[in-house]
Design an enzyme around this catalytic site. Structure first.
Site, PDB file in Angstrom:
ATOM      1  N   GLU A 459       0.807  -1.486   0.174  1.00 41.11           N
ATOM      2  CA  GLU A 459       0.352  -0.086   0.081  1.00 41.11           C
ATOM      3  C   GLU A 459       0.846   1.267   0.091  1.00 41.11           C
ATOM      4  O   GLU A 459       0.517   2.258  -0.649  1.00 41.11           O
ATOM      5  CB  GLU A 459      -0.979   0.332   1.160  1.00 41.11           C
ATOM      6  CG  GLU A 459      -2.012   1.278   1.281  1.00 41.11           C
ATOM      7  CD  GLU A 459      -1.551   2.337   2.257  1.00 41.11           C
ATOM      8  OE1 GLU A 459      -2.266   3.676   1.948  1.00 41.11           O
ATOM      9  OE2 GLU A 459      -0.729   2.781   2.719  1.00 41.11           O
ATOM     10  N   HIS A 579       5.334   6.927   9.648  1.00 43.39           N
ATOM     11  CA  HIS A 579       6.354   6.719   8.606  1.00 43.39           C
ATOM     12  C   HIS A 579       7.535   7.595   9.546  1.00 43.39           C
ATOM     13  O   HIS A 579       8.733   6.610   8.127  1.00 43.39           O
ATOM     14  CB  HIS A 579       6.099   7.919   7.162  1.00 43.39           C
ATOM     15  CG  HIS A 579       5.465   6.923   6.176  1.00 43.39           C
ATOM     16  ND1 HIS A 579       5.031   7.729   5.223  1.00 43.39           N
ATOM     17  CD2 HIS A 579       3.520   6.302   6.877  1.00 43.39           C
ATOM     18  CE1 HIS A 579       3.454   7.057   4.440  1.00 43.39           C
ATOM     19  NE2 HIS A 579       3.080   6.475   5.955  1.00 43.39           N
ATOM     20  N   SER A 676     -25.876  25.472 -18.466  1.00 41.40           N
ATOM     21  CA  SER A 676     -26.161  25.012 -18.015  1.00 41.40           C
ATOM     22  C   SER A 676     -26.161  23.681 -17.411  1.00 41.40           C
ATOM     23  O   SER A 676     -26.511  22.041 -16.913  1.00 41.40           O
ATOM     24  CB  SER A 676     -24.299  23.857 -19.087  1.00 41.40           C
ATOM     25  OG  SER A 676     -24.609  24.393 -20.225  1.00 41.40           O
ATOM     26  N   HIS A 752     -14.365   7.528 -12.196  1.00 43.43           N
ATOM     27  CA  HIS A 752     -15.729   8.073 -11.192  1.00 43.43           C
ATOM     28  C   HIS A 752     -15.818   9.088 -11.715  1.00 43.43           C
ATOM     29  O   HIS A 752     -14.750  10.322 -11.476  1.00 43.43           O
ATOM     30  CB  HIS A 752     -15.833   7.632  -9.566  1.00 43.43           C
ATOM     31  CG  HIS A 752     -16.537   7.477  -9.331  1.00 43.43           C
ATOM     32  ND1 HIS A 752     -17.896   8.754  -8.749  1.00 43.43           N
ATOM     33  CD2 HIS A 752     -17.453   6.222  -8.504  1.00 43.43           C
ATOM     34  CE1 HIS A 752     -18.743   7.861  -8.183  1.00 43.43           C
ATOM     35  NE2 HIS A 752     -18.178   6.794  -7.976  1.00 43.43           N
ATOM     36  N   TYR A 763      -4.382  13.953  -1.783  1.00 46.58           N
ATOM     37  CA  TYR A 763      -4.992  12.594  -0.877  1.00 46.58           C
ATOM     38  C   TYR A 763      -6.215  13.043  -1.172  1.00 46.58           C
ATOM     39  O   TYR A 763      -7.352  12.632  -1.050  1.00 46.58           O
ATOM     40  CB  TYR A 763      -4.330  13.237   0.338  1.00 46.58           C
ATOM     41  CG  TYR A 763      -3.217  13.188   1.189  1.00 46.58           C
ATOM     42  CD1 TYR A 763      -2.920  12.011   0.986  1.00 46.58           C
ATOM     43  CD2 TYR A 763      -1.895  13.667   1.374  1.00 46.58           C
ATOM     44  CE1 TYR A 763      -1.291  10.874   1.343  1.00 46.58           C
ATOM     45  CE2 TYR A 763      -0.731  13.212   1.794  1.00 46.58           C
ATOM     46  CZ  TYR A 763      -0.703  11.778   1.511  1.00 46.58           C
ATOM     47  OH  TYR A 763       0.330  11.184   2.345  1.00 46.58           O
TER      48      TYR A 763
HETATM   49 ZN   LIG Z   1      -1.322   3.119   6.092  1.00 51.32          ZN
END
Ligand SMILES: [Zn+2]
Ligand SMILES: *[C@@H]1O[C@H](CO)[C@@H](O)[C@H](O)[C@H]1NC(C)=O
Ligand SMILES: *[C@@H]1O[C@H](CO)[C@@H](O)[C@H](O)[C@H]1NC(C)=O
Ligand SMILES: *[C@@H]1O[C@H](CO)[C@@H](O)[C@H](O)[C@H]1NC(C)=O
Ligand SMILES: *[C@@H]1O[C@H](CO)[C@@H](O)[C@H](O)[C@H]1NC(C)=O
Ligand SMILES: *[C@@H]1O[C@H](CO)[C@@H](O)[C@H](O)[C@H]1NC(C)=O
Ligand SMILES: *[C@@H]1O[C@H](CO)[C@@H](O)[C@H](O)[C@H]1NC(C)=O
Length: 802
Positions: A459, A579, A676, A752, A763
């Protein structure tokens, strides 16, 4: 190197593949069945069989009813609330965080996970992909100063440069935190960063947003050929590097400024980890620099699974071509201080450059540079790129209805040996969820719908494990998947947060009020009692992305975190050292979730959420909530257009505004575009009516399913079964209607039309991204095109409910 048997595991028939084969059975062609049933008696016999097989299932599983061979919903709920335990969650957390587990580097963790799940009573397999990924070999960051005196020495011939500062690029080993001192700990580096060895003057670029760089261009700061020094924060890190690269800069250094930690800082006299809740000065944020908002997953296989032997695409345009490295604020201080007095001062640029200057007290003036002629940085980044297996662990519990599936998942890989918050608080919770469902199965429970459990690998590099899996099983998921429930970081603080497709709002609101909060300041208060009730739009940054944005599967992501805007976020609110080596078991136990109460709470919530989706006879999605959201999103985009037309400031958060590129001259007619929008409102109101009617009908059926129906009314029961089946199909396919197969402009992987990660933020979630981005760059003809696409899509969704 991965052990040989990993390859073998890909050759076995995976659990899912067998489900795929089974899925397309056309058992419920209701029109056909109906016609036939009224005509022939044989069918009535078949009907009895169906009632016996399925009719009672609805009964047995619906809340408030528990008379059948299986356990009742109430009993299931009690098991899911009672099973998750702090001690066991703690044990899983300790295991996962005891050694490095970078993507593709720890097969034994995948195996261990699989073994636990099997022990809990869930069939599970390891599903491997061959992915293109980098591992760190070496790095260096040094500040060189030209020795003026040596120039006077005619014999030298060349200018002599000496090292003024050598960055450690290491996090301190702490005696009280064993994770930080592991021999095999993971070096500081960026995922998907480019190798390189550059020596150049450097420039401070603030957060490295598009507008930060624009401010520098406007101030005549020369960027070409320079190294960018950017603060973390605001936008996705890969996009900071991307813009530097686009402007001809040759390298990027990303540092964590304690100014972004709010009041909890060393400067404010708060003790740093491990003695207190403030950030350790040497903590470094690793992370991916993939251009995540263009496409996640293995960059060599966009749109299809990274199986061994598949064709591979070039990676240009998907990952950076200039080297970058992450550093701590301790390492950043001498480099930033070397810019003192050179070039404009950050405070003279504008308000966005004046905030969170957390190293002033350390003598950093925040001058922009470039560094003077006698000062350069040498940035070395050595990465090894390989195509190597990643290992998802996939567990399956078959439901009675085989083509209605709920997937729940968390990633397992971490940037560091620890990862107690990201992601293994989620991994520990997932194990508790599975252990709970295992208990129910032991008691004879069989779910109405199929549940798939996923422990994703890769991931952190760019949602690789989940993206490849969704790409592989797309036909089956499109056919059968009802929802995806993600928990990445289960907990790093006490504040609940969620983002979701509006279809899932209702279930979330229901279950938060069933789970006791670990905070019992007021006895009996639930998670719901302490939640502000806000459900954010889906952006990116975790494994729901391929489900929601690529496959059109309603998804949710949730967890607990510190909330910087809460009044109690003061001196004693621990900073989450994301992290870094300090996201460790010791940190979690001391500061993050002492007692592991939030780990257990997430497991309960996650289990109940899943159970509702799996067991309610009428799938508990709510399309009216989607219609309400769509109405709001249309207005939000229209407000932006109005702001452009009236020349007023566009409302929005700083991040979004600062991340947007400049428009280069308008094309198309803005007035026509404004007109529109009427069409969108019309489509939206048509969808609204269809959604309300559909939900009302669904509510009626749910109510009927709850009633006791005597056995001799089996034909009536059969009819109810088919009506529920039809309603459920409409719910199941509703989110899929919002996919546009050509995808978004310049990033066709994203299908989408309503949700995507912001193209320029990475993000944060954007709504109607195609339209919104076209308006942002004043391309009104393209915006017009998007209006038509959206209109068609919403009408299609509306029709699908009729
Ligand atoms: Zn994570
Ligand atoms: C689920 O059912 C399919 C057939 O419908 C079967 O092939 C598969 O093995 C089952 N999986 C599990 C985990 O029981
Ligand atoms: C894999 O993870 C386990 C458990 O966290 C750890 O003990 C082990 O050292 C790791 N193995 C490798 C090869 O890093
Ligand atoms: C980087 O390049 C410089 C100049 O070419 C060279 O002297 C130095 O050895 C290189 N560093 C590394 C680590 O390769
Ligand atoms: C930047 O350079 C241009 C052209 O040389 C000049 O007109 C302008 O005033 C300069 N702007 C600043 C902020 O120095
Ligand atoms: C705990 O609950 C109390 C009472 O509802 C609330 O005032 C407080 O903010 C909560 N604290 C946290 C950390 O959630
Ligand atoms: C669906 O949501 C709407 C709006 O939130 C609400 O009024 C309605 O009662 C919900 N329907 C069902 C069946 O939950």
């Amino acid at each position: 190197m991965p052990p040989r048997h990993n390859m073998e595991s890909t050759e076995r028939t995976p659990l899912i593949a067998t489900v795929v084969v089974a899925a397309p059975r056309q058992r419920y062609r209701h029109n056909f069945v109906r016609r036939t049933c009224t005509a022939i008696l044989v069918c009535a016999l078949a009907a009895v069989t169906v009632v016996f097989l399925f009719g009672p299932r609805y009964h047995a599983h619906y809340p408030h009813h528990g008379k059948s061979n299986a356990i009742s919903f109430k009993e299931l709920q009690d098991i899911l609330l009672d099973t998750p335990k702090e001690e066991t969650a703690r044990e899983w957390s300790r295991y996962y965080t005891s050694g490095p587990h970078l993507a593709g580097k720890n097969y034994s963790q995948a195996q261990w996970t699989q073994e636990r799940w099997v022990e809990f009573g869930i069939k599970a397999e390891i599903v491997a992909y061959d992915t293109y990924i980098n591992y760190p070999l070496g790095h260096r960051l040094a500040l060189y100063e030209k020795d003026a005196s040596s120039r006077l020495d005619p014999s030298s011939g060349v200018d002599a440069w000496k090292v003024k500062f050598e960055a450690s690029l290491e996090e301190d080993v702490l005696e009280s935190d064993p994770t930080t001192g592991l021999e095999n700990r993971v070096p500081t580096f960026h995922g998907y960063s480019a190798s390189g060895n550059v020596t150049a003057p450097f420039v401070y670029v603030n957060y490295g947003t598009y507008q930060d760089y624009e401010d520098l261009i406007r101030a005549n700061v020369s960027l070409k050929g320079k190294i960018a020094i950017a603060k973390y924060g605001g936008i996705f890190r890969g996009l900071k590097v991307k813009r530097a690269q686009d402007l001809g800069m040759v390298g990027a250094v990303l540092y964590t400024d304690p100014g972004d930690d709010g009041p909890v800082t060393e400067e404010n006299g708060i003790a740093t980890y491990p003695d207190g809740p403030a950030r350790h000065p040497s903590s470094v944020q690793r992370g991916s620099t993939q251009f995540l908002s263009l496409a996640p997953g293995d960059p060599t296989t966009p749109g299809y699974p990274s199986k061994p032997g598949v064709p591979r695409q070039p990676v240009d345009g998907a990952i950076p071509s200039i080297p970058s490295i992450p550093i701590s604020y301790l390492d950043a201080i001498p480099i930033l201080a070397a810019l003192n007095g050179h070039g404009p001062s950050a405070k003279d640029i504008n308000v966005y450059w004046r905030k969170n200057l957390g190293l002033k007290y350390k003598g950093v003036e925040y001058n922009i540079g470039p560094s003077p002629d006698n000062l350069v940085l040498n940035l070395v980044n050595e990465q090894e790129y390989v195509t190597t297996p990643l290992w998802n662990v996939i567990g399956v519990v078959n439901g009675t209805i085989s083509d209605e599936v709920v997937v729940i998942g968390n990633h397992r890989d971490a940037w560091i040996a620890g990862g107690a918050g990201d992601p293994n608080s989620g991994s520990a919770a997932l194990n508790e969820v599975i252990r709970s469902f295992g208990k129910a199965i032991e008691k004879g429970w069989k779910p109405l719908r199929t549940i798939v459990f996923a422990s994703w690998d890769g991931e952190e590099y760019g949602l690789v494990g989940s993206t490849e899996w969704v790409e592989e099983y797309l036909p089956w998921l499109s056919h059968a998947n009802i929802a995806y429930v993600n928990v990445d970081v289960a907990t790093t603080g006490p504040t609940f947060h969620a983002s979701a497709s509006p279809l899932l709002n209702k279930v979330l609101h229901e279950v938060v009020s069933l789970v006791p909060s670990p905070n019992q300041t007021i006895p009996g208060q639930t998670i719901g009692d302490l939640w502000d009730g806000r459900i954010h739009t889906m952006g990116s940054g975790s494994d729901f992305t391929a489900f929601q944005d690529f496959a059109g599967i309603p998804s949710i992501d949730m967890g607990f975190s510190p909330n910087p805007s809460m009044p109690e976020n003061t001196a004693d609110t621990p900073i989450y050292q994301y992290h870094s080596n300090y996201d460790s078991f010791h940190w979690m136990e001391t500061f993050g979730d002492p007692g592991f109460h939030y780990h257990a709470a997430v497991a309960k919530l996650w289990g109940l959420f899943t159970a509702r989706l799996v067991e309610a006879p009428v799938i508990p999605l709510n399309s009216t909530d989607y219609a309400i959201a769509i109405g709001k999103y249309i207005s939000a985009v229209e407000d932006k257009l109005d702001a452009v037309m009236t020349g007023t400031a566009i409302k929005g958060d700083d991040i979004e505004i600062r991340a947007r590129p400049n428009a280069v001259g308008a094309t198309g007619n803005i007035n026509d575009l404004k007109v529109s929008f009427k069409r969108l409102h019309k489509a939206s109101s048509s969808f609204s009516s269809a959604a309300e009617a559909h939900d009302a009908f669904a509510a009626e059926l749910a109510w009927e399913a709850e009633k006791h129906i005597p056995w001799w009314k089996f034909l009536w029961k059969l009819k109810l079964f088919y009506r529920i089946r039809r309603v459920n199909n409409k719910y199941k396919y509703l989110e899929r209607q919002f996919l546009y197969k050509e995808g978004l402009d310049g990033r066709s992987w994203f299908k989408h039309v309503i949700f995507a990660p912001g193209l320029w933020t990475g993000y944060a979630g954007a709504v109607f991204p195609g339209l919104d981005e076209a308006i942002a760059v004043k391309d009104y003809s393209n915006a017009q095109r998007w209006i038509e696409i959206i209109e068609t899509t919403i009408f299609k969704a509306s029709k699908s409910l009729e």
